[in-house]
Design an enzyme around this catalytic site. Structure first.
Site, PDB file in Angstrom:
ATOM      1  N   HIS A   9      46.465  35.160  35.678  1.00 49.10           N
ATOM      2  CA  HIS A   9      46.432  34.152  34.502  1.00 49.10           C
ATOM      3  C   HIS A   9      46.913  32.830  35.271  1.00 49.10           C
ATOM      4  O   HIS A   9      48.208  32.935  35.602  1.00 49.10           O
ATOM      5  CB  HIS A   9      46.758  34.476  33.330  1.00 49.10           C
ATOM      6  N   ASP A  15      44.318  38.442  27.771  1.00 49.79           N
ATOM      7  CA  ASP A  15      45.533  37.832  27.949  1.00 49.79           C
ATOM      8  C   ASP A  15      46.726  38.330  27.426  1.00 49.79           C
ATOM      9  O   ASP A  15      47.910  37.843  27.236  1.00 49.79           O
ATOM     10  CB  ASP A  15      45.723  36.347  28.077  1.00 49.79           C
ATOM     11  N   ILE A  41      36.858  42.804  29.727  1.00 46.80           N
ATOM     12  CA  ILE A  41      36.685  43.720  30.048  1.00 46.80           C
ATOM     13  C   ILE A  41      36.331  44.930  29.111  1.00 46.80           C
ATOM     14  O   ILE A  41      36.806  45.069  27.901  1.00 46.80           O
ATOM     15  CB  ILE A  41      38.004  44.464  30.796  1.00 46.80           C
ATOM     16  N   ASN A  92      40.671  33.738  45.978  1.00 42.71           N
ATOM     17  CA  ASN A  92      41.745  34.744  45.609  1.00 42.71           C
ATOM     18  C   ASN A  92      41.392  35.958  46.240  1.00 42.71           C
ATOM     19  O   ASN A  92      42.032  37.041  46.750  1.00 42.71           O
ATOM     20  CB  ASN A  92      41.935  35.093  44.303  1.00 42.71           C
TER      21      ASN A  92
END
Length: 194
Positions: free
Chosen positions: A104, A145, A88, A14
């Site tokens: 995600h 998330d 994080i 990615n």
């Protein structure tokens, strides 16, 4: 020109896709890649494209200052998480409020939370008998998330699909959408980043 840093923990497919997308972009530049793992493929991938990469320790990441200083050195405006496996830190969230986005590999809020990454997600999707799955691009907050959703894209899950089949479909969506969504988010936030 706005600089982004990519955080990655794995092979870097990615990250490479994002860098290639922005190579001749007049608005966005991938300035640096940071990782929590020296031994992963992301370093070779991005270095070949002329983007420097650095590794930080867990303690440096949690404390925050060494990572924030490295980001300042590269005049980073925005952070993109591309297969990054650490939560994080509070220091980074404070230094980059609403300027950290993640991708995600499922349609949040389904199949999210601590421990839900990579093949764990695809196995859960298949085990649940989902008829569709997809990607969610979202802002990062203090919880896994749970940040505000920016974009979602769906794909069908066939009854005969294996977790590996689902992973292939998800990667296709990631490569198609993530760079474009990053660009749109930065363009929308450009005045705030001045």
């Amino acid at each position: 020109m706005k600089n982004i840093a990519i955080f990655a923990s794995g092979s870097g497919t990615n990250a490479e896709n994002i860098i290639r997308y922005f190579i001749n972009n007049e608005t966005v530049n991938v300035a640096v890649v940071l990782s929590n793992n020296q031994k992963v493929g992301v370093h070779a991938r991005v270095n070949k494209l002329g983007v420097p990469s650095y590794v930080f320790t867990r303690d440096e990441f949690v404390e925050g200052t060494p990572v924030i200083n490295k980001l300042a050195e590269y005049k980073v405006d925005f952070i993109v998480l591309a297969g990054f496996m650490n939560k994080i830190s509070e220091a980074l969230l404070k230094a980059f409020p609403n300027r950290i986005i993640n991708i995600h590999p499922a349609l949040l809020p389904k199949h999210g939370g601590k421990g839900m990454f990579g093949m764990h997600v695809h196995k859960a999707v298949v085990a649940a008998g989902e008829k569709e799955t997809g990607i969610t691009i979202h802002y990062i907050n203090e919880e896994y998330d749970e940040g505000a959703v920016i974009f979602q894209a769906q794909c069908e899950v066939s009854p005969e699909d294996t977790p590996e089949d689902v992973a292939t479909k998800i990667h296709t969506l990631e490569y198609a959408h993530f760079p474009h969504v990053i660009e749109e988010v930065i363009k929308k936030n450009i005045k705030k980043l001045k």
